[in-house]
Design an enzyme around this catalytic site. Structure first.
Site, short mmCIF file in Angstrom:
data_model
loop_
_atom_site.label_atom_id
_atom_site.label_comp_id
_atom_site.label_asym_id
_atom_site.label_seq_id
_atom_site.Cartn_x
_atom_site.Cartn_y
_atom_site.Cartn_z
N GLY A 1 36.50 41.56 56.65
CA GLY A 1 37.29 41.17 55.48
C GLY A 1 37.28 41.88 54.27
N GLY B 1 5.40 45.23 53.77
CA GLY B 1 5.93 44.08 53.51
C GLY B 1 6.13 43.00 54.63
N VAL B 2 6.99 41.85 54.50
CA VAL B 2 7.08 40.95 55.62
C VAL B 2 7.38 41.77 56.95
CG1 VAL B 2 8.25 39.01 56.28
CG2 VAL B 2 7.67 39.18 53.88
N GLU C 1 1.54 52.14 52.93
CA GLU C 1 1.89 51.50 51.81
C GLU C 1 1.94 52.26 50.34
OE1 GLU C 1 3.70 48.38 51.14
OE2 GLU C 1 3.68 49.23 49.17
N SER D 1 10.31 50.21 56.69
CA SER D 1 10.77 48.92 56.34
C SER D 1 10.31 48.78 54.62
CB SER D 1 9.95 47.74 56.99
OG SER D 1 8.50 48.23 57.05
N GLY E 1 12.46 48.05 52.32
CA GLY E 1 13.29 46.87 51.55
C GLY E 1 14.76 47.11 52.05
N ALA F 1 16.73 33.84 54.23
CA ALA F 1 17.65 33.10 55.04
C ALA F 1 17.90 31.64 54.28
CB ALA F 1 17.49 32.93 56.58
N HIS G 1 -5.24 12.56 61.79
CA HIS G 1 -6.69 13.26 62.10
C HIS G 1 -6.71 13.53 63.65
CE1 HIS G 1 -10.66 14.68 62.44
NE2 HIS G 1 -10.83 13.82 63.45
C1 LIG Z 1 13.38 41.72 60.78
C2 LIG Z 1 13.66 40.82 59.73
C3 LIG Z 1 13.21 39.70 59.82
C4 LIG Z 1 13.44 38.58 58.63
N1 LIG Z 1 12.97 37.19 59.06
C5 LIG Z 1 13.04 36.39 58.09
C6 LIG Z 1 12.49 35.23 58.21
O1 LIG Z 1 11.41 34.94 58.99
N2 LIG Z 1 12.83 34.20 57.36
C7 LIG Z 1 13.76 34.43 56.27
O2 LIG Z 1 14.01 33.54 55.62
N3 LIG Z 1 14.43 35.48 56.32
C8 LIG Z 1 13.96 36.53 57.14
N4 LIG Z 1 14.68 37.84 56.97
C9 LIG Z 1 15.82 37.96 55.89
C10 LIG Z 1 16.91 37.40 56.27
O3 LIG Z 1 17.56 37.89 57.43
C11 LIG Z 1 17.86 37.45 55.23
O4 LIG Z 1 17.65 37.03 54.16
C12 LIG Z 1 19.40 36.69 55.62
O5 LIG Z 1 20.01 37.13 56.70
C13 LIG Z 1 20.57 36.87 54.60
O6 LIG Z 1 21.58 36.14 54.97
P1 LIG Z 1 22.92 36.50 54.40
O7 LIG Z 1 24.05 35.42 54.97
O8 LIG Z 1 22.89 36.57 53.06
O9 LIG Z 1 23.35 37.93 55.02
P2 LIG Z 1 23.41 38.50 56.55
O10 LIG Z 1 22.75 37.77 57.44
O11 LIG Z 1 23.12 39.92 56.22
O12 LIG Z 1 24.77 38.27 57.05
C14 LIG Z 1 26.01 39.20 56.50
C15 LIG Z 1 27.03 39.00 57.53
O13 LIG Z 1 28.34 39.35 56.83
C16 LIG Z 1 28.84 40.37 57.75
N5 LIG Z 1 29.82 41.46 56.85
C17 LIG Z 1 29.30 42.22 55.96
N6 LIG Z 1 30.51 42.47 55.37
C18 LIG Z 1 31.44 41.95 55.97
C19 LIG Z 1 32.97 42.06 55.81
N7 LIG Z 1 33.28 43.01 54.71
N8 LIG Z 1 33.61 41.52 56.48
C20 LIG Z 1 33.21 40.51 57.62
N9 LIG Z 1 31.92 40.46 57.58
C21 LIG Z 1 31.08 41.13 57.19
C22 LIG Z 1 27.65 40.95 58.42
O14 LIG Z 1 28.02 41.78 59.67
C23 LIG Z 1 26.81 39.83 58.82
O15 LIG Z 1 27.08 39.25 59.79
C24 LIG Z 1 14.47 38.78 57.98
C25 LIG Z 1 15.16 40.09 57.88
C26 LIG Z 1 14.78 40.93 58.74
C27 LIG Z 1 15.54 42.37 58.58
#
Ligand SMILES: Cc1cc2nc3c(=O)[nH]c(=O)nc-3n(C[C@H](O)[C@H](O)[C@H](O)COP(=O)(O)OP(=O)(O)OC[C@H]3O[C@@H](n4cnc5c(N)ncnc54)[C@H](O)[C@@H]3O)c2cc1C
Length: 475
Positions: free
Chosen positions: A122, A192-193, A213, A279, A281, A330, A454
């Site tokens: 989009g 990091g995480v 790190e 990893s 950031g 997330a 408990h």
């Molecule tokens: C290995 C790893 C482990 C993680 N573990 C955790 C965890 O345990 N707990 C936690 O809270 N967070 C975790 N996170 C972080 C978490 O994944 C993100 O904070 C979260 O996914 C952010 O959500 P979002 O909806 O902002 O973006 P995203 O999940 O990145 O989703 C964005 C979506 O938009 C789509 N998109 C982008 N641009 C366009 C466009 N122009 N048109 C159409 N579609 C588009 C992408 O394809 C994607 O599907 C982890 C991240 C990683 C990398």
């Protein structure tokens, strides 16, 4: 031309898909666009979280923990195993199946809530009377119009300068989740995480893992006492962690990857590893969104600029999740998605970043909410601290997992809980009680007076609250 929609959400990660569902629940005609493709080119909504983040990482953490338990701990229970083996292909297949269940679940939820889903990219085309035109490119090109647009395009992994991800030797989170066999040696840049979780998975399966790190302190954002406890546990497990290093060069070789760096004393070192996970950031993802077509403002770091309520500089355009400021989590993205949909409906939701929980799903797990001791000291806030070790918790002893502690920080005068910090078994679940308590502005005594089952790990939470006034019962 499809629409006009009341709300168009760009991105179906946890921020976007939840925003779309909430908008539809509130009676808006809603579209959601997402470009993620599965292995067959089909849609795979759920974003980073579902496809290459939270969900697959937890699937692999579970598999590898089962393997480690079987190999190292079952014998303590009198369970004998011979010929223990790991089929990495099968483990990855299970992880992919878990991901697919979640992708399919989101498509089902879109149908159930009457959200119209478009698979493709989009991009803003132009502002039109009363809204915006969005071009969808991909398998089925479309042009949509919508009154309100929610940008939820997420983030991408940050690469080291001069060491692009090839997902063969130099891996992002994506490659780290699909290494086809256990590497003998694995380097991880960034503790990091994501680095710690991925490093833990492959260490449990037999890789020799070295984490490099740049910062001088381990898990600097975590309460120092909790970070020290976790550090001790990881070292005991065999994870090598070098702090305060400076990367000079990353080079691919026949043997894998060679990382030249200066250690904390400034001496030149080289780490040669079969695979390297970088990893360090994540960066906001606005590629392909064409923000310039409508004058959508980005900040100096490339995030979509928003106010405290996720409003951008354009009327009717909002942005949420990883593509805006704030914790890249997330559940933060989800909360912002719900809040924006409700604001569009004229409601007044509120999100408090201070009560967003943080979890690292290593073993021991690490979880926290609110402020840590370093932050309270820096702010000059008078506080009381109470800790309780899992060593003194009956359920932890029965589980055979007594690493770690629960720590409460409360205001010295009012006893209001200011922060709760945990390291130990299942603290990813225990932290929810602390979040509820802080949302209701509870005192430590409130928790101390609540009856906890408990034997349960949650008794450690109660005891840590009791420890604030030095009246633990089991220590
Ligand atoms: C290995 C790893 C482990 C993680 N573990 C955790 C965890 O345990 N707990 C936690 O809270 N967070 C975790 N996170 C972080 C978490 O994944 C993100 O904070 C979260 O996914 C952010 O959500 P979002 O909806 O902002 O973006 P995203 O999940 O990145 O989703 C964005 C979506 O938009 C789509 N998109 C982008 N641009 C366009 C466009 N122009 N048109 C159409 N579609 C588009 C992408 O394809 C994607 O599907 C982890 C991240 C990683 C990398």
């Amino acid at each position: 031309m499809a629409g006009p929609f009341d709300v168009i959400v760009i991105g179906a990660g946890p921020g976007g898909y939840i925003a779309a569902i909430r908008a539809a629940q509130l009676g808006f005609k809603t579209a959601c666009i997402d470009e993620w493709q599965n292995g067959k080119g089909g849609p795979a909504p759920g974003g980073t979280c579902t496809n290459v983040g939270c969900i697959p990482s937890k699937a692999l953490l579970q598999s590898s923990e089962n393997y480690e338990h079987a190999g190292r701990h079952f014998a303590d229970h009198g369970i004998g195993l011979s010929n223990l083996s790991i089929d990495v292909g099968k483990m990855l297949g299970r992880k992919d199946a878990v991901v697919k269940q979640n992708n399919d679940g989101i498509l089902y939820l879109f149908k159930k809530n009457k959200v119209t889903f478009f698979h493709g990219r989009g991009a803003f085309s132009k502002a039109v009377e009363g809204g915006y035109e969005i071009a969808v490119s991909g398998p089925k090109a479309e042009t949509l119009t919508g009154k309100q647009v929610i940008v939820a395009t997420g983030s991408n992994p940050r690469a080291l300068p001069g060491a692009a991800f090839d997902e063969e030797g130099i891996l992002s989170n994506d490659g780290a989740l699909r290494i086809p066999g256990v590497p003998k040696t694995l380097g991880v840049i960034g503790s990091g995480v994501i680095g710690l979780e991925m490093g833990s998975v492959w260490r449990r399966l037999g890789a020799e893992v070295t984490v490099l790190e740049a910062l001088p302190t381990f898990l600097g954002a975590v309460d120092a006492q909790v970070a020290a406890e976790a550090h001790k546990a990881f070292i005991k497990q065999g994870l090598k962690i070098a702090l305060g290093i400076k990367i000079d060069n990353v080079e691919k070789s026949r043997k894998g990857v060679a990382v030249s760096y200066a250690d904390s004393k400034g001496s030149a070192q080289t780490l040669t590893c079969e695979k390297l996970i970088v990893s360090i950031g994540r960066v906001p993802n606005t590629a392909g969104l064409a923000p310039e077509a409508v004058g959508l403002e980005l900040d100096e770091r490339g995030f979509v600029a928003v106010d405290a309520e996720c409003r951008t500089n354009l009327p009717g355009v909002w942005a949420i999740g990883d593509v805006v400021r704030g914790p890249m989590l997330a559940h933060k993205a989800e909360e912002e998605g719900v809040a924006v949909a409700e604001r569009i409906a004229g409601q007044h939701p509120h999100i408090d970043f201070n009560t967003v929980p943080w979890v690292i799903y290593t073993s021991p797990e690490i979880a926290w909410v609110g402020q840590n001791e370093q932050q309270l000291k820096a702010a000059g806030r008078a506080y009381k601290a109470g800790t309780f070790p899992f060593m003194a918790n009956g359920r932890a002893r029965a589980l055979g997992d007594t690493t770690g502690l629960v720590k409460f920080l409360a205001d010295a005068k009012t006893d209001e809980i200011l922060g709760v910090h945990m390291v130990g078994p299942m603290v990813s679940e225990l932290i929810a009680e602390a979040v509820v308590a802080m949302e209701f502005r509870a005192s430590a005594e409130d928790i101390a007076r609540i009856c906890h089952a408990h034997p349960s790990l949650s008794e450690a939470t109660k005891e840590a609250a009791l420890a604030i006034d030095k009246r633990t019962l089991n220590l």
